[in-house]
Motif scaffolding. Structure first.
Motif, PDB file in Angstrom:
ATOM      1  N   ILE A  93      83.692 -13.438 -80.611  1.00 26.42           N
ATOM      2  CA  ILE A  93      82.370 -13.727 -80.170  1.00 26.42           C
ATOM      3  C   ILE A  93      82.476 -15.009 -79.433  1.00 26.42           C
ATOM      4  O   ILE A  93      82.772 -16.285 -79.812  1.00 26.42           O
ATOM      5  CB  ILE A  93      81.342 -13.661 -80.724  1.00 26.42           C
ATOM      6  N   VAL A  94      82.086 -15.039 -78.185  1.00 26.20           N
ATOM      7  CA  VAL A  94      82.184 -16.307 -77.175  1.00 26.20           C
ATOM      8  C   VAL A  94      80.725 -16.814 -77.020  1.00 26.20           C
ATOM      9  O   VAL A  94      79.784 -15.970 -76.622  1.00 26.20           O
ATOM     10  CB  VAL A  94      82.755 -15.938 -75.812  1.00 26.20           C
ATOM     11  N   ASN A  95      80.474 -17.853 -77.582  1.00 23.02           N
ATOM     12  CA  ASN A  95      79.087 -18.461 -77.846  1.00 23.02           C
ATOM     13  C   ASN A  95      78.680 -19.612 -76.948  1.00 23.02           C
ATOM     14  O   ASN A  95      77.409 -19.990 -77.076  1.00 23.02           O
ATOM     15  CB  ASN A  95      78.759 -18.855 -79.219  1.00 23.02           C
ATOM     16  N   THR A  96      79.585 -20.125 -76.166  1.00 27.21           N
ATOM     17  CA  THR A  96      79.379 -21.550 -75.124  1.00 27.21           C
ATOM     18  C   THR A  96      79.616 -21.043 -73.877  1.00 27.21           C
ATOM     19  O   THR A  96      80.517 -20.311 -73.503  1.00 27.21           O
ATOM     20  CB  THR A  96      79.925 -22.814 -75.838  1.00 27.21           C
ATOM     21  N   VAL A  97      79.118 -21.769 -72.660  1.00 27.65           N
ATOM     22  CA  VAL A  97      79.237 -21.714 -71.496  1.00 27.65           C
ATOM     23  C   VAL A  97      80.707 -22.271 -71.217  1.00 27.65           C
ATOM     24  O   VAL A  97      81.352 -21.905 -70.298  1.00 27.65           O
ATOM     25  CB  VAL A  97      78.382 -22.406 -70.678  1.00 27.65           C
ATOM     26  N   THR A  98      81.163 -23.420 -71.937  1.00 26.46           N
ATOM     27  CA  THR A  98      82.429 -24.006 -71.806  1.00 26.46           C
ATOM     28  C   THR A  98      83.710 -22.780 -72.119  1.00 26.46           C
ATOM     29  O   THR A  98      84.512 -22.674 -71.249  1.00 26.46           O
ATOM     30  CB  THR A  98      82.487 -25.068 -72.847  1.00 26.46           C
ATOM     31  N   ALA A  99      83.283 -22.262 -73.114  1.00 28.82           N
ATOM     32  CA  ALA A  99      84.512 -21.129 -73.412  1.00 28.82           C
ATOM     33  C   ALA A  99      84.323 -19.833 -72.422  1.00 28.82           C
ATOM     34  O   ALA A  99      85.346 -19.459 -71.975  1.00 28.82           O
ATOM     35  CB  ALA A  99      84.292 -20.872 -74.965  1.00 28.82           C
ATOM     36  N   ALA A 100      83.185 -19.673 -72.140  1.00 29.03           N
ATOM     37  CA  ALA A 100      83.023 -18.474 -71.367  1.00 29.03           C
ATOM     38  C   ALA A 100      83.404 -18.739 -69.889  1.00 29.03           C
ATOM     39  O   ALA A 100      84.348 -17.718 -69.318  1.00 29.03           O
ATOM     40  CB  ALA A 100      81.494 -18.241 -71.038  1.00 29.03           C
ATOM     41  N   ASP A 101      83.441 -20.052 -69.445  1.00 22.71           N
ATOM     42  CA  ASP A 101      83.825 -20.316 -68.045  1.00 22.71           C
ATOM     43  C   ASP A 101      85.474 -20.410 -68.111  1.00 22.71           C
ATOM     44  O   ASP A 101      86.251 -19.722 -67.054  1.00 22.71           O
ATOM     45  CB  ASP A 101      83.355 -21.629 -67.609  1.00 22.71           C
ATOM     46  N   GLU A 102      85.877 -20.897 -69.158  1.00 18.01           N
ATOM     47  CA  GLU A 102      87.458 -20.933 -69.148  1.00 18.01           C
ATOM     48  C   GLU A 102      88.195 -19.747 -69.384  1.00 18.01           C
ATOM     49  O   GLU A 102      89.219 -19.329 -68.703  1.00 18.01           O
ATOM     50  CB  GLU A 102      87.805 -21.939 -70.597  1.00 18.01           C
ATOM     51  N   LEU A 103      87.610 -18.534 -70.275  1.00 15.39           N
ATOM     52  CA  LEU A 103      88.109 -17.660 -70.276  1.00 15.39           C
ATOM     53  C   LEU A 103      87.878 -16.409 -69.312  1.00 15.39           C
ATOM     54  O   LEU A 103      88.903 -15.731 -68.825  1.00 15.39           O
ATOM     55  CB  LEU A 103      87.627 -16.961 -71.788  1.00 15.39           C
ATOM     56  N   PHE A 104      86.712 -16.431 -68.958  1.00 13.14           N
ATOM     57  CA  PHE A 104      86.404 -15.415 -67.983  1.00 13.14           C
ATOM     58  C   PHE A 104      86.323 -15.438 -66.490  1.00 13.14           C
ATOM     59  O   PHE A 104      86.423 -14.607 -65.850  1.00 13.14           O
ATOM     60  CB  PHE A 104      84.787 -14.785 -68.376  1.00 13.14           C
ATOM     61  N   ARG A 105      86.532 -16.815 -66.314  1.00 10.16           N
ATOM     62  CA  ARG A 105      86.628 -17.212 -64.948  1.00 10.16           C
ATOM     63  C   ARG A 105      88.007 -17.737 -64.488  1.00 10.16           C
ATOM     64  O   ARG A 105      88.640 -17.282 -63.816  1.00 10.16           O
ATOM     65  CB  ARG A 105      85.561 -18.372 -64.491  1.00 10.16           C
ATOM     66  N   ARG A 106      88.477 -18.799 -65.363  1.00  9.19           N
ATOM     67  CA  ARG A 106      89.761 -19.371 -65.159  1.00  9.19           C
ATOM     68  C   ARG A 106      90.883 -18.669 -65.625  1.00  9.19           C
ATOM     69  O   ARG A 106      92.050 -18.606 -64.992  1.00  9.19           O
ATOM     70  CB  ARG A 106      89.855 -20.753 -66.014  1.00  9.19           C
ATOM     71  N   ARG A 107      90.714 -17.616 -66.700  1.00 15.19           N
ATOM     72  CA  ARG A 107      91.499 -16.866 -67.148  1.00 15.19           C
ATOM     73  C   ARG A 107      91.328 -15.314 -67.010  1.00 15.19           C
ATOM     74  O   ARG A 107      91.697 -14.455 -67.626  1.00 15.19           O
ATOM     75  CB  ARG A 107      91.901 -16.989 -68.766  1.00 15.19           C
ATOM     76  N   SER A 108      90.623 -15.057 -65.840  1.00 13.52           N
ATOM     77  CA  SER A 108      90.094 -13.675 -65.568  1.00 13.52           C
ATOM     78  C   SER A 108      91.047 -12.511 -65.679  1.00 13.52           C
ATOM     79  O   SER A 108      90.564 -11.416 -66.071  1.00 13.52           O
ATOM     80  CB  SER A 108      89.217 -13.792 -64.336  1.00 13.52           C
ATOM     81  N   ALA A 109      92.359 -12.869 -65.384  1.00 13.44           N
ATOM     82  CA  ALA A 109      93.478 -11.806 -65.344  1.00 13.44           C
ATOM     83  C   ALA A 109      93.457 -11.209 -66.703  1.00 13.44           C
ATOM     84  O   ALA A 109      93.902  -9.977 -66.927  1.00 13.44           O
ATOM     85  CB  ALA A 109      94.740 -12.430 -64.708  1.00 13.44           C
ATOM     86  N   LEU A 110      93.205 -12.012 -67.693  1.00  8.37           N
ATOM     87  CA  LEU A 110      93.461 -11.423 -69.190  1.00  8.37           C
ATOM     88  C   LEU A 110      92.266 -11.077 -69.660  1.00  8.37           C
ATOM     89  O   LEU A 110      92.328 -10.212 -70.709  1.00  8.37           O
ATOM     90  CB  LEU A 110      93.779 -12.703 -70.097  1.00  8.37           C
ATOM     91  N   TYR A 111      91.085 -11.231 -69.094  1.00  6.43           N
ATOM     92  CA  TYR A 111      89.509 -10.925 -69.848  1.00  6.43           C
ATOM     93  C   TYR A 111      88.791 -10.179 -69.014  1.00  6.43           C
ATOM     94  O   TYR A 111      87.616 -10.252 -69.156  1.00  6.43           O
ATOM     95  CB  TYR A 111      89.166 -12.375 -70.110  1.00  6.43           C
ATOM     96  N   ASP A 390      96.747 -14.970 -76.276  1.00  2.00           N
ATOM     97  CA  ASP A 390      96.227 -16.189 -75.646  1.00  2.00           C
ATOM     98  C   ASP A 390      95.942 -17.349 -76.662  1.00  2.00           C
ATOM     99  O   ASP A 390      95.711 -16.776 -78.023  1.00  2.00           O
ATOM    100  CB  ASP A 390      95.247 -15.804 -74.770  1.00  2.00           C
ATOM    101  N   MET A 391      95.643 -18.627 -76.304  1.00  2.00           N
ATOM    102  CA  MET A 391      95.250 -19.434 -77.041  1.00  2.00           C
ATOM    103  C   MET A 391      93.994 -20.222 -76.449  1.00  2.00           C
ATOM    104  O   MET A 391      94.073 -20.374 -75.249  1.00  2.00           O
ATOM    105  CB  MET A 391      96.452 -20.576 -77.326  1.00  2.00           C
ATOM    106  N   TYR A 392      92.862 -20.691 -77.522  1.00  2.00           N
ATOM    107  CA  TYR A 392      92.200 -21.324 -76.741  1.00  2.00           C
ATOM    108  C   TYR A 392      91.803 -22.441 -77.815  1.00  2.00           C
ATOM    109  O   TYR A 392      91.187 -22.043 -78.952  1.00  2.00           O
ATOM    110  CB  TYR A 392      90.815 -20.473 -76.606  1.00  2.00           C
ATOM    111  N   ASP A 393      91.814 -23.640 -77.369  1.00  2.00           N
ATOM    112  CA  ASP A 393      90.898 -24.700 -78.435  1.00  2.00           C
ATOM    113  C   ASP A 393      91.961 -24.862 -79.638  1.00  2.00           C
ATOM    114  O   ASP A 393      91.246 -24.803 -80.641  1.00  2.00           O
ATOM    115  CB  ASP A 393      89.562 -24.517 -78.462  1.00  2.00           C
ATOM    116  N   GLY A 394      93.284 -24.558 -79.768  1.00  2.00           N
ATOM    117  CA  GLY A 394      94.123 -24.574 -81.002  1.00  2.00           C
ATOM    118  C   GLY A 394      93.961 -23.030 -81.585  1.00  2.00           C
ATOM    119  O   GLY A 394      94.818 -22.935 -82.538  1.00  2.00           O
ATOM    120  N   TYR A 395      93.135 -22.251 -81.292  1.00  2.00           N
ATOM    121  CA  TYR A 395      93.032 -20.971 -81.808  1.00  2.00           C
ATOM    122  C   TYR A 395      93.950 -19.908 -81.254  1.00  2.00           C
ATOM    123  O   TYR A 395      93.994 -19.775 -80.004  1.00  2.00           O
ATOM    124  CB  TYR A 395      91.469 -20.327 -82.162  1.00  2.00           C
TER     125      TYR A 395
END
Length: 523
Positions: A93-111, A390-395
């Motif tokens: 579950i993605v709960n912040t705009v920072t994570a949403a912008d990174e995953l869904f916009r910048r990495r849109s090909a994966l998400y 994928d990796m995000y914030d060390g996860y």
């Protein structure tokens, strides 16, 4: 010693080559699995409730207003992302705009893809709906048409239709204000039905098969659109269980909803084709697209039928949800209603607001944005499926995970929206009272490549209906038989699509002049 034939030598050589190749493939597979396990150990997955063996977090999963529980988990674990595993399926579950912008916009090909969701795609039959298609060629073809036909320019071209049906809506409010929920649905469905198919709905208060089909499809999306609402999403084999089997009540529910979705997907399209064959079809998105097809283009017809059904079934959802919340807010906050009406009265005199007045009514525009923020239409956005590790914030985020954007949490973030539980349109204004371009509610319409293509039409419809309602009517608390004011319960439905539950209020014309302005609208 007998010599080997050429064929025998070739066969042995081939087998000799195949053995190490097979071993290499096996070793490669084992190394891949080992690497994945090592990655999971080296890079922890996002935090979340501790899972049980086999069933994982099945009993931890909330069944009502899930977005609130997920936000609490995010705060508890101090993490943008929260992870659970349900019956072997990883859910993040993605709960912040920072994570949403990174995953869904910048990495849109994966998400940008969708999980399988057998309840809504296979059993209810919404495979044809753009929102539930995986990110593949079929989706791209559908998205291209929907994007073109719901562009900002197309919205401007359909404003005369919106004005026509807004006048009918205002007259309905004037004649039977107690039925305002019904009039809201009638308005939203009428605009979309005429735009997509050139068809007319029956008068408000009269049963209409098209509105019934659209609301049935929306009801199905709302009930089954949150991934995991039904166990069959986690265990797809359950879709083969017969409805009479204990615990398979979901089969009966799916059958009921499928009847509505089938009508929405086929009947209006069929009527347009028949009208075109007779030479009396009204101009619409569907008739325009069909006229461009070559004879016998079955694939093209299917594409047009599906895109039309998508626009029709979902096109009214945003407007209906927002308008219900608008009326609720007007009852709860008469001071906000008065401020919006004062702005309108200072700009518009002797007539009702039009689209030409939009830029001169920043408080009304801010009010609409706050409606979308305070009560988002889709609190948990449509789920995604991660295409590769994928990796995000060390996860570590494993391929195949179901990714759930928590739009409600994002729009309730106090670091972005001060005092987020308070309804305050001024948060979108500058000190000078103009709209603040740095403040937006973009997450309310989705993310990245899967952002709602109909957002322009929805915002246009919200503006003209809300601005004219404020100009013509006062909305106040209803009074019971003992003379006491009735405070609305403020309860909302809890599915994928969120609507204010029915409540009572008083809707009265502001003046005799308001009635004249309604009758004169569009004249």
């Amino acid at each position: 010693m007998p010599s080997l034939s050429t064929d025998t030598t070739h066969t042995l050589a081939t087998r000799t080559i195949q053995v190490p190749v097979a071993l290499l493939a096996l070793v490669s597979t084992l190394l891949g699995l080992l690497f994945t396990r090592m990655a999971r150990r080296r890079f922890a997955m996002p935090p979340g409730p501790k899972p049980l063996p086999i069933i994982g977090n099945y009993f931890d999963m909330p069944t009502h207003e899930q977005w609130k529980t997920y936000k609490q988990w995010s705060e508890h674990y101090d993490s943008d992302l929260v992870h659970v595993n349900v019956l072997g399926t990883d859910v993040i579950i993605v709960n912040t705009v920072t994570a949403a912008d990174e995953l869904f916009r910048r990495r849109s090909a994966l998400y940008s893809s969708r999980p399988k969701m057998p309840m809504i795609r296979d059993l209810i039959g919404l495979k044809w709906h753009l929102a539930f298609m995986p990110h593949q060629e079929t989706w791209r073809a559908n998205r291209k048409i929907v994007g073109q036909e719901q562009s900002p320019q197309h919205t401007i071209n359909t404003r005369p239709q919106q004005l026509k049906w807004t006048r009918t809506y205002l007259q309905n409010l004037m004649n039977s204000p107690d039925n305002f929920f019904e009039h809201i649905q009638h308005l939203a469905s009428a605009v979309v039905l005429e735009d997509v198919y050139g068809l007319q709905v029956k008068p408000s208060g009269t049963p209409d098969p098209f509105i019934r089909a659209a609301t049935g499809a929306v009801e199905a999306m709302g009930a089954a659109g949150i991934y995991g609402t039904y166990l069959v999403d986690y265990l797809p084999i359950l879709k083969y269980v017969p409805s009479w089997f204990p615990g398979a009540e979901f089969q009966s529910a799916a059958k009921k909803w499928r009847e509505s979705t089938d009508v929405a997907a086929s009947v209006p399209f069929k009527l347009v084709k028949e009208a075109m064959a007779e030479g009396d079809a009204a101009l619409s998105i569907t008739s325009k697209l069909l006229a461009k097809l070559s004879a016998g283009d079955v694939a093209g017809e299917t594409l047009i039928r599906h895109t039309g059904a998508t626009m029709f079934s979902q096109g009214s959802a945003a407007s209906v949800s927002a308008l219900r919340t608008f009326f609720l807010i007007m009852v709860l906050h008469p001071e906000i209603q008065a401020k919006a009406q004062a702005e309108i009265d200072s700009i518009v005199r002797g007539r009702l607001p039009t689209f030409a007045d939009m830029d001169a009514l920043p408080y009304v525009s801010a009010l609409i944005k706050e409606v979308l923020r305070w009560a988002p239409i889709v609190p948990l956005a449509f789920p995604r499926q991660l295409e590769a590790d994928d990796m995000y914030d060390g996860y570590f985020l494993p391929a195949g995970s179901v990714i759930v954007p928590n739009t409600w949490a994002i729009l309730q973030d106090p670091t972005t929206y001060r005092n987020p539980t308070v309804f305050d349109p001024t948060r979108f204004l500058t000190r000078e009272g103009t709209l603040d371009p740095s403040k937006n509610v973009d997450p309310a319409f989705g993310y990245g490549r899967r952002v709602c293509p109909g957002r322009s039409a929805a915002m246009s419809m919200m503006y003209i209906s809300i601005a004219t309602t404020l100009a013509a009517f006062n909305v106040t608390k209803a009074v019971d038989e003992d003379g006491f004011h009735i405070k609305p319960s403020c309860e909302y439905t809890a599915g994928l699509l969120r609507y204010a539950k029915p409540f009572k209020c008083e809707i009265e014309l502001r003046s005799a002049e308001a009635e004249m302005m309604i009758h004169a609208m569009n004249d």
